[in-house]
Design an enzyme around this catalytic site. Structure first.
Site, PDB file in Angstrom:
ATOM      1  N   GLY A 103     146.909  27.175 -68.273  1.00 55.54           N
ATOM      2  CA  GLY A 103     147.995  24.816 -68.347  1.00 55.54           C
ATOM      3  C   GLY A 103     148.174  24.996 -69.997  1.00 55.54           C
ATOM      4  O   GLY A 103     149.226  25.758 -69.690  1.00 55.54           O
ATOM      5  N   VAL A 136     140.695  33.022 -76.907  1.00 52.86           N
ATOM      6  CA  VAL A 136     140.798  31.888 -77.338  1.00 52.86           C
ATOM      7  C   VAL A 136     140.618  30.678 -76.830  1.00 52.86           C
ATOM      8  O   VAL A 136     141.003  29.647 -77.014  1.00 52.86           O
ATOM      9  CB  VAL A 136     142.264  31.436 -78.051  1.00 52.86           C
ATOM     10  CG1 VAL A 136     143.330  32.579 -78.922  1.00 52.86           C
ATOM     11  CG2 VAL A 136     143.025  31.609 -76.632  1.00 52.86           C
ATOM     12  N   ALA A 137     139.278  30.587 -75.445  1.00 53.93           N
ATOM     13  CA  ALA A 137     139.235  29.740 -74.793  1.00 53.93           C
ATOM     14  C   ALA A 137     138.061  29.130 -75.260  1.00 53.93           C
ATOM     15  O   ALA A 137     137.253  27.827 -76.159  1.00 53.93           O
ATOM     16  CB  ALA A 137     139.060  30.076 -73.195  1.00 53.93           C
ATOM     17  N   ARG A 138     136.577  29.898 -74.666  1.00 55.40           N
ATOM     18  CA  ARG A 138     135.166  29.222 -75.330  1.00 55.40           C
ATOM     19  C   ARG A 138     134.299  30.479 -75.075  1.00 55.40           C
ATOM     20  O   ARG A 138     134.818  31.570 -74.362  1.00 55.40           O
ATOM     21  CB  ARG A 138     134.743  28.477 -74.254  1.00 55.40           C
ATOM     22  CG  ARG A 138     134.816  26.926 -74.812  1.00 55.40           C
ATOM     23  CD  ARG A 138     134.604  26.010 -75.716  1.00 55.40           C
ATOM     24  NE  ARG A 138     134.817  24.399 -76.099  1.00 55.40           N
ATOM     25  CZ  ARG A 138     135.978  24.627 -76.357  1.00 55.40           C
ATOM     26  NH1 ARG A 138     136.941  25.601 -76.977  1.00 55.40           N
ATOM     27  NH2 ARG A 138     136.084  23.671 -76.773  1.00 55.40           N
ATOM     28  N   GLU A 144     128.187  29.420 -82.571  1.00 58.88           N
ATOM     29  CA  GLU A 144     129.335  29.852 -83.144  1.00 58.88           C
ATOM     30  C   GLU A 144     128.650  28.721 -84.389  1.00 58.88           C
ATOM     31  O   GLU A 144     127.912  27.964 -84.383  1.00 58.88           O
ATOM     32  CB  GLU A 144     130.156  28.460 -83.197  1.00 58.88           C
ATOM     33  CG  GLU A 144     131.211  29.754 -82.187  1.00 58.88           C
ATOM     34  CD  GLU A 144     132.488  29.064 -81.405  1.00 58.88           C
ATOM     35  OE1 GLU A 144     132.788  27.741 -81.931  1.00 58.88           O
ATOM     36  OE2 GLU A 144     133.266  29.519 -80.608  1.00 58.88           O
ATOM     37  N   GLY A 181     142.087  28.143 -83.796  1.00 62.91           N
ATOM     38  CA  GLY A 181     143.103  28.003 -82.955  1.00 62.91           C
ATOM     39  C   GLY A 181     143.651  26.291 -83.105  1.00 62.91           C
ATOM     40  O   GLY A 181     144.700  26.866 -83.521  1.00 62.91           O
ATOM     41  N   HIS A 189     136.773  29.977 -84.699  1.00 62.54           N
ATOM     42  CA  HIS A 189     137.363  28.625 -83.892  1.00 62.54           C
ATOM     43  C   HIS A 189     138.449  28.164 -84.131  1.00 62.54           C
ATOM     44  O   HIS A 189     138.393  26.740 -84.888  1.00 62.54           O
ATOM     45  CB  HIS A 189     136.212  28.260 -83.614  1.00 62.54           C
ATOM     46  CG  HIS A 189     136.253  27.382 -82.096  1.00 62.54           C
ATOM     47  ND1 HIS A 189     135.442  27.035 -81.599  1.00 62.54           N
ATOM     48  CD2 HIS A 189     137.361  26.769 -81.617  1.00 62.54           C
ATOM     49  CE1 HIS A 189     135.998  26.585 -79.835  1.00 62.54           C
ATOM     50  NE2 HIS A 189     137.539  26.513 -80.297  1.00 62.54           N
TER      51      HIS A 189
HETATM   52  N1  LIG Z   1     140.102  27.900 -79.894  1.00 66.38           N
HETATM   53  C1  LIG Z   1     140.635  27.018 -79.876  1.00 66.38           C
HETATM   54  O1  LIG Z   1     139.955  26.074 -80.613  1.00 66.38           O
HETATM   55  C2  LIG Z   1     140.502  25.909 -78.830  1.00 66.38           C
HETATM   56  C3  LIG Z   1     140.146  26.439 -77.210  1.00 66.38           C
HETATM   57  N2  LIG Z   1     140.339  25.405 -76.766  1.00 66.38           N
HETATM   58  C4  LIG Z   1     139.993  26.054 -75.367  1.00 66.38           C
HETATM   59  O2  LIG Z   1     140.956  26.450 -74.394  1.00 66.38           O
HETATM   60  C5  LIG Z   1     140.903  25.744 -72.818  1.00 66.38           C
HETATM   61  C6  LIG Z   1     142.733  24.891 -72.470  1.00 66.38           C
HETATM   62  O3  LIG Z   1     142.862  25.131 -73.014  1.00 66.38           O
HETATM   63  P1  LIG Z   1     143.954  23.648 -72.362  1.00 66.38           P
HETATM   64  O4  LIG Z   1     144.849  24.815 -72.191  1.00 66.38           O
HETATM   65  O5  LIG Z   1     144.533  22.794 -73.559  1.00 66.38           O
HETATM   66  O6  LIG Z   1     144.166  23.226 -71.102  1.00 66.38           O
HETATM   67  P2  LIG Z   1     143.991  22.395 -70.080  1.00 66.38           P
HETATM   68  O7  LIG Z   1     143.693  21.838 -69.344  1.00 66.38           O
HETATM   69  O8  LIG Z   1     145.902  22.442 -69.838  1.00 66.38           O
HETATM   70  O9  LIG Z   1     144.599  24.032 -68.932  1.00 66.38           O
HETATM   71  C7  LIG Z   1     143.080  24.788 -68.226  1.00 66.38           C
HETATM   72  C8  LIG Z   1     143.858  25.270 -67.526  1.00 66.38           C
HETATM   73  O10 LIG Z   1     142.911  26.317 -66.952  1.00 66.38           O
HETATM   74  C9  LIG Z   1     142.941  26.686 -65.694  1.00 66.38           C
HETATM   75  N3  LIG Z   1     141.631  26.872 -64.436  1.00 66.38           N
HETATM   76  C10 LIG Z   1     140.683  26.250 -64.965  1.00 66.38           C
HETATM   77  N4  LIG Z   1     139.744  27.094 -64.453  1.00 66.38           N
HETATM   78  C11 LIG Z   1     140.253  28.305 -64.157  1.00 66.38           C
HETATM   79  C12 LIG Z   1     139.660  29.492 -64.020  1.00 66.38           C
HETATM   80  N5  LIG Z   1     138.689  29.623 -63.013  1.00 66.38           N
HETATM   81  N6  LIG Z   1     140.813  30.844 -63.119  1.00 66.38           N
HETATM   82  C13 LIG Z   1     141.963  30.502 -64.604  1.00 66.38           C
HETATM   83  N7  LIG Z   1     143.355  29.157 -64.740  1.00 66.38           N
HETATM   84  C14 LIG Z   1     141.284  28.401 -64.574  1.00 66.38           C
HETATM   85  C15 LIG Z   1     142.944  25.091 -64.737  1.00 66.38           C
HETATM   86  O11 LIG Z   1     143.394  25.095 -63.532  1.00 66.38           O
HETATM   87  C16 LIG Z   1     144.387  24.681 -65.994  1.00 66.38           C
HETATM   88  O12 LIG Z   1     145.854  24.640 -65.818  1.00 66.38           O
HETATM   89  C17 LIG Z   1     140.237  23.740 -73.168  1.00 66.38           C
HETATM   90  O13 LIG Z   1     139.175  23.993 -72.009  1.00 66.38           O
HETATM   91  C18 LIG Z   1     139.007  24.569 -74.659  1.00 66.38           C
HETATM   92  O14 LIG Z   1     137.907  25.636 -73.771  1.00 66.38           O
HETATM   93  C19 LIG Z   1     141.445  24.773 -76.150  1.00 66.38           C
HETATM   94  C20 LIG Z   1     141.816  24.146 -77.436  1.00 66.38           C
HETATM   95  C21 LIG Z   1     141.484  24.586 -78.855  1.00 66.38           C
HETATM   96  O1  LIG Z   2     140.476  21.676 -78.484  1.00 65.95           O
HETATM   97  C1  LIG Z   2     139.660  22.462 -78.081  1.00 65.95           C
HETATM   98  O2  LIG Z   2     139.192  22.619 -77.344  1.00 65.95           O
HETATM   99  C2  LIG Z   2     138.884  22.982 -79.128  1.00 65.95           C
HETATM  100  O3  LIG Z   2     138.329  23.910 -79.293  1.00 65.95           O
HETATM  101  C3  LIG Z   2     139.640  22.781 -80.816  1.00 65.95           C
HETATM  102  O4  LIG Z   2     138.459  23.122 -81.682  1.00 65.95           O
END
Ligand SMILES: NC(=O)C1=CN([C@@H]2O[C@H](COP(=O)(O)OP(=O)(O)OC[C@H]3O[C@@H](n4cnc5c(N)ncnc54)[C@H](O)[C@@H]3O)[C@@H](O)[C@H]2O)C=CC1
Ligand SMILES: O=C(O)C(=O)CO
Length: 328
Positions: free
Chosen positions: A146, A227-229, A258, A279, A277
């Site tokens: 994504g 860097v996801a969850r 967390e 990112g 956390h």
């Molecule tokens: N560490 C941090 O501070 C942050 C963590 N995140 C986490 O990262 C995740 C992704 O963020 P974005 O890229 O902005 O979201 P996004 O919605 O742009 O991308 C998510 C992608 O994951 C794909 N996906 C869903 N399930 C999947 C699976 N089982 N296997 C492979 N791909 C799969 C989807 O098709 C989509 O393209 C968020 O859901 C959030 O949990 C997001 C922003 C900050």
């Molecule tokens: O945007 C998210 O999902 C985050 O984890 C930011 O803290």
């Protein structure tokens, strides 16, 4: 008509939202008043890291739209919200991709160049000079292509690495990615990757996805960066995989619980790098999420679907609905 916020905004952010929605009353409930005020709102902007009494919100029947200030929707995609057709949900997908990519690199390169070991030695004033791994010629597997996954791939490309990935929409392959497999083809990615980066959402099908079986599929001596969850990874299995040498290291911006509890074994492992956390947590985060919320607010009032509309069955937006920096 009321908008309730629950994220740390300043006066300029409130003014920006108010200018976008002059007929709405905007209240920042903070974490303390969220339970009292959210049931009175038509629109919720924020991310409920504090527990929300969703039953109360749903019973009140007022809420029509949730604009998450987070990309991850696990905080609010509860069964009641999913089932309630009147509630539209939109995310901050992709909004923090440059910052998340930077954090990914700080963990990835830290692991490659043995930063945890050297920093421990530095704290003891020891000049520990050992050879390290390097990235050139290696394969990096990105799980979830994504906004975050794509930005990481784009920034990684000049390093002369092979980038592979998995995603729900494999037909949307970025040019720098050699192979983009469907989400179900995780085995292929794990078997060929020297570094595995997790950038997928947390939902019912990804919770605990990385346990003993997945770690055994990974190359011996490979690395994991999450860097996801945190809950996508089973931490006890991760500790075992690190201890047995199956994994050479792990970089974690997120953990199952967390803050990571003081008794966690992860703290003491010199093969582990932990960041709290952060990112998305750069100084521009609130500016960016407020700007997008203001654009979506205008769309809401014109009866248009918001950018980053979350498909409630998938739990994240479809590519066609993604926000790509449009001004209206
Ligand atoms: N560490 C941090 O501070 C942050 C963590 N995140 C986490 O990262 C995740 C992704 O963020 P974005 O890229 O902005 O979201 P996004 O919605 O742009 O991308 C998510 C992608 O994951 C794909 N996906 C869903 N399930 C999947 C699976 N089982 N296997 C492979 N791909 C799969 C989807 O098709 C989509 O393209 C968020 O859901 C959030 O949990 C997001 C922003 C900050
Ligand atoms: O945007 C998210 O999902 C985050 O984890 C930011 O803290």
């Amino acid at each position: 008509m009321r908008i309730v916020l629950c994220y740390p905004v300043g006066e300029k952010h409130i003014a920006q939202l108010q200018a976008a929605a002059p007929d709405f009353e905007i209240i920042n409930a903070g974490q303390e008043r969220i339970d009292e005020l959210l049931p009175t709102a038509e629109i919720f902007i924020g991310h409920a890291k504090v527990p929300v009494n969703w039953d109360r919100v749903l019973d009140a029947g007022k809420l029509r739209w949730i604009q998450s200030s987070a990309a991850g929707m696990d905080h609010c995609l509860v069964p009641g919200v999913i089932a309630e057709d009147r509630i539209v949900v939109s995310s901050a997908s992709g909004l923090f991709a440059p910052q998340v990519a930077e954090q990914t690199f700080s963990l990835l390169f830290g692991l490659i160049r043995r930063a945890p070991l050297f920093f421990r030695a530095e704290a003891k004033r020891q000049f520990m000079r050992l050879p390290t791994d390097d990235l050139r010629g290696k394969t990096v597997g990105i799980v979830g292509m994504g906004g975050n996954g794509r930005m990481i791939a784009k920034m990684l490309a000049p390093w002369d690495v092979k980038i592979v990935g998995t995603d729900y929409f494999p037909e949307q392959k970025p040019p720098e990615v050699a192979e983009l497999w469907p989400a179900g083809h995780l085995d292929q990615l794990l078997q060929c990757s020297d570094y595995v980066i997790l950038t997928l959402p947390l939902n019912a099908s990804t919770r605990g996805l990385f346990g003993q079986q997945r770690f055994e599929q990974m190359k011996r001596g490979s690395y994991l960066v999450n860097v996801a969850r945190g809950a996508v990874v089973q931490e006890a299995a991760l500790c075992d995989a690190l201890q047995s040498g199956q994994l050479a290291g792990a970089g974690l911006d997120v953990t199952e619980v967390e803050p990571l509890p003081p008794e966690s074994l992860l703290w003491d492992d010199p093969k582990v790098m932990i960041s709290p956390h952060v990112g998305a947590q750069s100084f521009r985060r609130v500016d960016d999420s407020t700007a997008m919320a203001a654009i979506n607010l205008k769309r809401y009032q014109r009866g248009l679907t918001p950018y980053n509309l979350v498909d409630k069955t998938l739990g994240f937006p479809k590519p066609a609905d993604l926000y790509r920096g449009q001004s209206e």
